[in-house]
Design a protein around this motif. Structure first.
Motif, PDB file in Angstrom:
ATOM      1  N   VAL A   1       2.988 -28.639 -39.159  1.00 58.63           N
ATOM      2  CA  VAL A   1       3.912 -27.964 -40.080  1.00 58.63           C
ATOM      3  C   VAL A   1       3.148 -26.766 -40.623  1.00 58.63           C
ATOM      4  O   VAL A   1       2.112 -26.922 -41.271  1.00 58.63           O
ATOM      5  CB  VAL A   1       4.361 -28.893 -41.226  1.00 58.63           C
ATOM      6  CG1 VAL A   1       5.240 -28.112 -42.207  1.00 58.63           C
ATOM      7  CG2 VAL A   1       5.119 -30.094 -40.674  1.00 58.63           C
ATOM      8  N   GLU A   2       3.631 -25.576 -40.324  1.00 60.40           N
ATOM      9  CA  GLU A   2       2.917 -24.360 -40.716  1.00 60.40           C
ATOM     10  C   GLU A   2       3.090 -24.059 -42.201  1.00 60.40           C
ATOM     11  O   GLU A   2       4.137 -24.315 -42.789  1.00 60.40           O
ATOM     12  CB  GLU A   2       3.422 -23.166 -39.904  1.00 60.40           C
ATOM     13  CG  GLU A   2       3.017 -23.199 -38.446  1.00 60.40           C
ATOM     14  CD  GLU A   2       3.344 -21.899 -37.746  1.00 60.40           C
ATOM     15  OE1 GLU A   2       3.517 -20.871 -38.438  1.00 60.40           O
ATOM     16  OE2 GLU A   2       3.429 -21.905 -36.509  1.00 60.40           O
ATOM     17  N   GLY A   3       2.047 -23.508 -42.776  1.00 56.76           N
ATOM     18  CA  GLY A   3       2.097 -23.084 -44.156  1.00 56.76           C
ATOM     19  C   GLY A   3       2.809 -21.742 -44.292  1.00 56.76           C
ATOM     20  O   GLY A   3       3.047 -21.049 -43.298  1.00 56.76           O
TER      21      GLY A   3
ATOM     22  N   ALA B   1       6.028 -32.151 -47.187  1.00 53.55           N
ATOM     23  CA  ALA B   1       5.755 -32.253 -48.627  1.00 53.55           C
ATOM     24  C   ALA B   1       4.324 -31.816 -48.931  1.00 53.55           C
ATOM     25  O   ALA B   1       4.063 -31.162 -49.956  1.00 53.55           O
ATOM     26  CB  ALA B   1       5.979 -33.695 -49.088  1.00 53.55           C
ATOM     27  N   LEU B   2       3.399 -32.145 -48.040  1.00 56.44           N
ATOM     28  CA  LEU B   2       2.001 -31.755 -48.217  1.00 56.44           C
ATOM     29  C   LEU B   2       1.852 -30.236 -48.154  1.00 56.44           C
ATOM     30  O   LEU B   2       1.144 -29.628 -48.974  1.00 56.44           O
ATOM     31  CB  LEU B   2       1.145 -32.416 -47.139  1.00 56.44           C
ATOM     32  CG  LEU B   2      -0.358 -32.132 -47.155  1.00 56.44           C
ATOM     33  CD1 LEU B   2      -0.990 -32.654 -48.441  1.00 56.44           C
ATOM     34  CD2 LEU B   2      -1.020 -32.780 -45.930  1.00 56.44           C
ATOM     35  N   VAL B   3       2.524 -29.612 -47.195  1.00 60.48           N
ATOM     36  CA  VAL B   3       2.475 -28.152 -47.065  1.00 60.48           C
ATOM     37  C   VAL B   3       3.114 -27.492 -48.286  1.00 60.48           C
ATOM     38  O   VAL B   3       2.610 -26.481 -48.793  1.00 60.48           O
ATOM     39  CB  VAL B   3       3.174 -27.705 -45.763  1.00 60.48           C
ATOM     40  CG1 VAL B   3       3.345 -26.186 -45.739  1.00 60.48           C
ATOM     41  CG2 VAL B   3       2.372 -28.166 -44.557  1.00 60.48           C
ATOM     42  N   ALA B   4       4.202 -28.056 -48.775  1.00 63.00           N
ATOM     43  CA  ALA B   4       4.850 -27.502 -49.964  1.00 63.00           C
ATOM     44  C   ALA B   4       3.926 -27.588 -51.178  1.00 63.00           C
ATOM     45  O   ALA B   4       3.913 -26.698 -52.035  1.00 63.00           O
ATOM     46  CB  ALA B   4       6.151 -28.248 -50.241  1.00 63.00           C
ATOM     47  N   GLU B   5       3.133 -28.652 -51.252  1.00 60.81           N
ATOM     48  CA  GLU B   5       2.228 -28.837 -52.383  1.00 60.81           C
ATOM     49  C   GLU B   5       1.021 -27.907 -52.318  1.00 60.81           C
ATOM     50  O   GLU B   5       0.624 -27.315 -53.334  1.00 60.81           O
ATOM     51  CB  GLU B   5       1.741 -30.293 -52.417  1.00 60.81           C
ATOM     52  CG  GLU B   5       0.741 -30.582 -53.531  1.00 60.81           C
ATOM     53  CD  GLU B   5       0.271 -32.020 -53.545  1.00 60.81           C
ATOM     54  OE1 GLU B   5      -0.647 -32.335 -54.338  1.00 60.81           O
ATOM     55  OE2 GLU B   5       0.808 -32.841 -52.767  1.00 60.81           O
ATOM     56  N   LEU B   6       0.432 -27.768 -51.115  1.00 60.23           N
ATOM     57  CA  LEU B   6      -0.815 -27.020 -50.984  1.00 60.23           C
ATOM     58  C   LEU B   6      -0.621 -25.586 -50.490  1.00 60.23           C
ATOM     59  O   LEU B   6      -1.507 -24.746 -50.676  1.00 60.23           O
ATOM     60  CB  LEU B   6      -1.759 -27.755 -50.032  1.00 60.23           C
ATOM     61  CG  LEU B   6      -2.203 -29.152 -50.464  1.00 60.23           C
ATOM     62  CD1 LEU B   6      -3.091 -29.773 -49.397  1.00 60.23           C
ATOM     63  CD2 LEU B   6      -2.936 -29.105 -51.798  1.00 60.23           C
ATOM     64  N   GLY B   7       0.497 -25.320 -49.834  1.00 61.94           N
ATOM     65  CA  GLY B   7       0.732 -23.980 -49.309  1.00 61.94           C
ATOM     66  C   GLY B   7      -0.084 -23.657 -48.072  1.00 61.94           C
ATOM     67  O   GLY B   7      -0.249 -22.487 -47.723  1.00 61.94           O
TER      68      GLY B   7
ATOM     69  N   SER C   1      -5.831 -27.196 -42.950  1.00 63.92           N
ATOM     70  CA  SER C   1      -6.788 -26.124 -42.665  1.00 63.92           C
ATOM     71  C   SER C   1      -6.411 -24.865 -43.420  1.00 63.92           C
ATOM     72  O   SER C   1      -5.223 -24.585 -43.634  1.00 63.92           O
ATOM     73  CB  SER C   1      -6.807 -25.814 -41.160  1.00 63.92           C
ATOM     74  OG  SER C   1      -7.112 -26.973 -40.415  1.00 63.92           O
ATOM     75  N   ALA C   2      -7.436 -24.102 -43.805  1.00 66.81           N
ATOM     76  CA  ALA C   2      -7.181 -22.859 -44.534  1.00 66.81           C
ATOM     77  C   ALA C   2      -8.419 -21.976 -44.472  1.00 66.81           C
ATOM     78  O   ALA C   2      -9.529 -22.465 -44.226  1.00 66.81           O
ATOM     79  CB  ALA C   2      -6.822 -23.152 -45.987  1.00 66.81           C
ATOM     80  N   PRO C   3      -8.257 -20.691 -44.712  1.00 67.85           N
ATOM     81  CA  PRO C   3      -9.428 -19.818 -44.826  1.00 67.85           C
ATOM     82  C   PRO C   3     -10.321 -20.294 -45.970  1.00 67.85           C
ATOM     83  O   PRO C   3      -9.842 -20.845 -46.970  1.00 67.85           O
ATOM     84  CB  PRO C   3      -8.816 -18.444 -45.128  1.00 67.85           C
ATOM     85  CG  PRO C   3      -7.426 -18.520 -44.596  1.00 67.85           C
ATOM     86  CD  PRO C   3      -6.985 -19.934 -44.832  1.00 67.85           C
ATOM     87  N   THR C   4     -11.615 -20.092 -45.829  1.00 67.12           N
ATOM     88  CA  THR C   4     -12.556 -20.528 -46.867  1.00 67.12           C
ATOM     89  C   THR C   4     -12.299 -19.834 -48.203  1.00 67.12           C
ATOM     90  O   THR C   4     -12.679 -20.362 -49.252  1.00 67.12           O
ATOM     91  CB  THR C   4     -14.000 -20.265 -46.424  1.00 67.12           C
ATOM     92  OG1 THR C   4     -14.133 -18.881 -46.047  1.00 67.12           O
ATOM     93  CG2 THR C   4     -14.371 -21.134 -45.241  1.00 67.12           C
TER      94      THR C   4
ATOM     95  N   ALA D   1      -4.495 -34.804 -52.007  1.00 70.29           N
ATOM     96  CA  ALA D   1      -3.141 -34.603 -51.495  1.00 70.29           C
ATOM     97  C   ALA D   1      -3.013 -35.135 -50.075  1.00 70.29           C
ATOM     98  O   ALA D   1      -2.010 -35.769 -49.721  1.00 70.29           O
ATOM     99  CB  ALA D   1      -2.781 -33.115 -51.541  1.00 70.29           C
ATOM    100  N   ALA D   2      -4.037 -34.895 -49.238  1.00 68.86           N
ATOM    101  CA  ALA D   2      -4.001 -35.363 -47.854  1.00 68.86           C
ATOM    102  C   ALA D   2      -4.031 -36.883 -47.798  1.00 68.86           C
ATOM    103  O   ALA D   2      -3.308 -37.513 -47.013  1.00 68.86           O
ATOM    104  CB  ALA D   2      -5.162 -34.771 -47.066  1.00 68.86           C
ATOM    105  N   HIS D   3      -4.881 -37.501 -48.613  1.00 69.17           N
ATOM    106  CA  HIS D   3      -4.945 -38.959 -48.651  1.00 69.17           C
ATOM    107  C   HIS D   3      -3.602 -39.554 -49.081  1.00 69.17           C
ATOM    108  O   HIS D   3      -3.145 -40.562 -48.514  1.00 69.17           O
ATOM    109  CB  HIS D   3      -6.037 -39.421 -49.614  1.00 69.17           C
ATOM    110  CG  HIS D   3      -7.383 -39.561 -48.988  1.00 69.17           C
ATOM    111  ND1 HIS D   3      -7.613 -40.354 -47.884  1.00 69.17           N
ATOM    112  CD2 HIS D   3      -8.584 -39.010 -49.306  1.00 69.17           C
ATOM    113  CE1 HIS D   3      -8.897 -40.293 -47.555  1.00 69.17           C
ATOM    114  NE2 HIS D   3      -9.500 -39.480 -48.387  1.00 69.17           N
ATOM    115  N   ALA D   4      -2.968 -38.952 -50.080  1.00 71.53           N
ATOM    116  CA  ALA D   4      -1.687 -39.460 -50.551  1.00 71.53           C
ATOM    117  C   ALA D   4      -0.631 -39.359 -49.449  1.00 71.53           C
ATOM    118  O   ALA D   4       0.167 -40.290 -49.243  1.00 71.53           O
ATOM    119  CB  ALA D   4      -1.243 -38.683 -51.792  1.00 71.53           C
TER     120      ALA D   4
END
Length: 277
Positions: A141-143, A111-117, A244-247, A261-264
């Motif tokens: 879980v890969e984005g 769900a976190l990956v779906a929210e943030l991509g 994690s993501a590119p800057t 989102a991560a805290h939730a």
């Protein structure tokens, strides 16, 4: 194309398979075979363990004695019976705990990956011997992005230069953290990496106060990561959840949204584990 960073697995140096001592590997295989045979027998005399494992009595005895000295096998002198020891049980219990953690975390990570991509990772703190610790990834879980962060279960994360490493180390006392850092090569992965124990310890104080860790290009230039604690029963930190993501995508302005989102997600995982968020 895949990127590196807090959620990246880097090749680790070490001996190749061909460089391992064949005798040592064979002994390990036989020892595990003896342990497996004893697990099936529940408890048995030496002769029965030897037969079940296909070894001579003398070889089975040497292996059982080594396993006994390490706590993986018990021997009752009165009956002459061998049985599985406490440390073998602890290994099984650790496996069960890891599976329960992953089962609780996986739907929330998706769900976190779906929210943030972006890719989400789960890591735990494991003893490395001598009072030290290491952070190890247990799930990812890969984005969906073409350029994304990746890792593999079992891969290590530097305690001083990763979001998950700092969150996990911050869950220990300063004394334990200092001991762990004394046994860790504080490699300067980038110009942003903390390379002195005092600097890392100061960052851990901030993690405890803020409730999260930020890897701001400390492991790799161009990669940013946010990590938060996952708590189990007793409100103890059980794992660290990171994104994690590119800057270019996880900009300073985006950090608050990613953290929220991560805290939730971590709170929901903690609830599944019976802990407080």
């Amino acid at each position: 194309m895949s990127g590196a960073g807090d959620g990246a697995a880097r090749p680790r140096s070490g001996r190749t398979r061909g460089a391992e001592a064949p005798g040592s590997v064979r002994t390990l295989e036989r020892g595990l075979g003896v342990l497996w045979a004893l697990a099936g027998l529940r408890q048995a005399p030496l002769s029965a363990v030897a037969r079940a494992s296909g070894l001579s009595v003398s070889t089975a005895y040497r292996l059982l004695e080594t396993l006994r000295q390490q706590g993986f096998v018990d021997w009752d002198e009165a009956s002459g019976l061998f049985r599985i020891g406490l440390r073998a049980f602890q290994v099984g219990a650790a496996f069960d705990a890891a599976q329960a953690l992953i089962a609780a975390a996986d739907p929330e990570m998706r769900a976190l990956v779906a929210e943030l991509g972006e890719s989400a990772n789960l890591a735990v703190l494991r003893p490395s011997g001598g009072g030290g610790w290491t952070a190890a990834y247990v799930h990812q879980v890969e984005g969906p992005q073409l350029v994304r962060m990746f890792t593999q279960p079992g891969a290590g994360a530097p305690l001083h230069a990763s979001g998950v490493g700092k969150v996990l180390l911050a869950s220990r006392s300063d004394e334990e953290a200092r001991l762990a850092l004394a046994q860790t090569a504080l490699t300067a992965f980038t110009p942003h990496t903390f390379t002195s124990p005092d600097a890392v310890l100061a960052s851990l104080t901030a993690v405890r106060a803020d409730g999260y860790a930020l890897d701001d290009q400390e492991r790799e230039l161009g990669v940013r990561c946010v990590a938060v604690p996952v708590r189990g029963a007793g409100a103890q930190v059980t794992a660290a959840l990171s994104v994690s993501a590119p800057t270019s995508r996880l900009t300073p302005g985006e950090v608050p949204r990613f953290l929220a989102a991560a805290h939730a997600a971590a709170t929901r995982i903690s609830a599944r584990l019976g802990g407080a968020g």
